[in-house]
Motif scaffolding. Sequence first.
Motif, short mmCIF file in Angstrom:
data_model
loop_
_atom_site.label_atom_id
_atom_site.label_comp_id
_atom_site.label_asym_id
_atom_site.label_seq_id
_atom_site.Cartn_x
_atom_site.Cartn_y
_atom_site.Cartn_z
N SER A 289 24.48 54.73 65.43
CA SER A 289 24.36 53.34 65.88
C SER A 289 25.72 52.71 66.08
N MET A 290 25.74 51.63 66.86
CA MET A 290 26.97 50.88 67.14
C MET A 290 26.71 49.41 66.90
N GLU A 291 27.62 48.74 66.21
CA GLU A 291 27.54 47.28 66.06
C GLU A 291 28.55 46.65 67.02
N ILE A 292 28.07 45.70 67.80
CA ILE A 292 28.91 45.04 68.80
C ILE A 292 28.89 43.54 68.55
N GLU A 293 30.07 42.97 68.35
CA GLU A 293 30.20 41.52 68.16
C GLU A 293 30.33 40.87 69.53
N VAL A 294 29.52 39.83 69.76
CA VAL A 294 29.53 39.15 71.06
C VAL A 294 29.82 37.66 70.86
N PHE A 295 30.75 37.14 71.65
CA PHE A 295 31.12 35.73 71.62
C PHE A 295 30.81 35.09 72.97
N VAL A 296 30.41 33.83 72.93
CA VAL A 296 30.26 33.04 74.16
C VAL A 296 31.19 31.84 74.04
N ASP A 297 32.18 31.78 74.92
CA ASP A 297 33.10 30.64 74.98
C ASP A 297 32.82 29.85 76.25
N ALA A 298 32.88 28.53 76.16
CA ALA A 298 32.57 27.66 77.30
C ALA A 298 33.70 26.70 77.58
N SER A 299 33.87 26.38 78.86
CA SER A 299 34.85 25.37 79.27
C SER A 299 34.31 24.66 80.49
N SER A 300 34.66 23.38 80.64
CA SER A 300 34.18 22.58 81.76
C SER A 300 34.96 22.91 83.02
N LEU A 301 34.23 23.14 84.12
CA LEU A 301 34.87 23.42 85.40
C LEU A 301 35.41 22.13 86.03
N MET A 302 34.74 21.01 85.76
CA MET A 302 35.09 19.74 86.39
C MET A 302 36.10 18.91 85.59
N GLU A 303 36.16 19.14 84.27
CA GLU A 303 37.04 18.34 83.42
C GLU A 303 38.16 19.24 82.89
N ALA A 304 39.27 19.25 83.60
CA ALA A 304 40.36 20.19 83.29
C ALA A 304 40.99 19.94 81.92
N GLY A 305 40.93 18.71 81.42
CA GLY A 305 41.59 18.39 80.15
C GLY A 305 40.87 18.92 78.93
N LYS A 306 39.61 19.30 79.09
CA LYS A 306 38.82 19.74 77.93
C LYS A 306 39.09 21.20 77.62
N GLU A 307 39.28 21.51 76.34
CA GLU A 307 39.61 22.87 75.93
C GLU A 307 38.36 23.75 75.86
N LYS A 308 38.60 25.04 75.97
CA LYS A 308 37.52 26.02 75.79
C LYS A 308 37.07 26.00 74.34
N TYR A 309 35.78 26.20 74.10
CA TYR A 309 35.24 26.17 72.74
C TYR A 309 34.24 27.31 72.53
N ARG A 310 34.09 27.71 71.27
CA ARG A 310 33.14 28.76 70.91
C ARG A 310 31.74 28.14 70.82
N ALA A 311 30.82 28.65 71.66
CA ALA A 311 29.47 28.10 71.72
C ALA A 311 28.46 28.93 70.94
N VAL A 312 28.55 30.26 71.03
CA VAL A 312 27.56 31.15 70.41
C VAL A 312 28.26 32.41 69.91
N SER A 313 27.73 33.00 68.83
CA SER A 313 28.25 34.28 68.34
C SER A 313 27.11 35.09 67.74
#
Length: 366
Positions: A289-313
């Motif tokens: 078996s293999m364990e795979i860690e998966v992250f979902v990071d999100a950032s706004s396409l329209m608001e350039a000043g907003k930083e990327k953030y961790r949404a799901v793991s």
Amino acid sequence: MSCFFPRSGRPAYKVDKRLTAAIRSQRGRGDASSQQDSKYELSRIMRPDDANIVGNVHGGTILKMIEEAGCIVGTRHCNTQDGDRCMAALVRVEKTEFLYPVFIGEVAHVTAEITYTSKHSLEVQVQVMSENILTGVKKLANKAALWYVPCSLKNVDKIMDVPPIKYASAEQEELGRKRYGAQKMERQETKARIEDVVPPPPNPGQHTVGFSQSSLIHLVGPSDCTIHNYVHGGVTMKLMDEVAGIVAARHCSTNIVTASVDAINFHRKIIKGCVVTVTGRLTFTSNKSMEIEVFVDASSLMEAGKEKYRAVSAFFTYISLDKANKALPVPPLKIDGEEEKRRFEEGNARYLQSKAKRLAEKERQE
């Protein structure tokens, strides 16, 4: 199954006032829900576009159906009381086990039942039965537990109260309370462990973490979203499963399938118009078996000043199969550095804990 609500949160059709009053009276203004309110079944025949590259139904497709059934039963239940109309938002998925593969042409029956309610959240347990409609044979394919919170349609940041359900016994209620406490604590611990994803080194060696690490970039559109304009949990899980599958296939160079998904934690909402980056990396390998860690990071396409953030793991477990669908040995993961060593040891601890639980469950059944 779909429905449309305008931003006011009121239905877009006219309803007889006497009928509305009768329905509200029947609902009991927040009294314990009936059995019908707390259970829902969704069925669908599996089509060729649901398949992975070897012809089985994609694990992400099953995860998406599980979340849809949970969202429907949760939303229906939370609207059996007066006040703002609301929609159930997914915050966590407990361990999901893929017991048998589902094939194209079979019918997947997804049954979702509310099994515990707290003041602001509800647990939905889901089972997926696969049915071969030519032979009539049915198999339990998947089971999972999901946690939702009801968000007001008028103000998505407002968490609504959850109507209580009736329990078969005090013991059932107490077990649910323990599960609620455990998942709440683990969600908080997971938030504290959020870490950056390090890009793989140039020209990584085969069977290293960097060799199989993979990313997928997706622009969130209207079809991905709820009526709140936030991404459906099932859409996110499908993307995560796709990336985890790529990582597993790159490591093994064989046919691979999802065996289970450890807890999926939804840390923050993802809104329409965001760009999501889904990244998967190997953390641990056992013999098969293999364990795979998966992250979902999100950032706004329209608001350039907003930083990327961790949404799901989450952590996905995959196995490698031969042409007869029998498990193959997995190439050992080559570890480099203290961080990879730490993640490997943590993965090994999760593997041993999961193995002990399976053995204990098998002994109880015997």
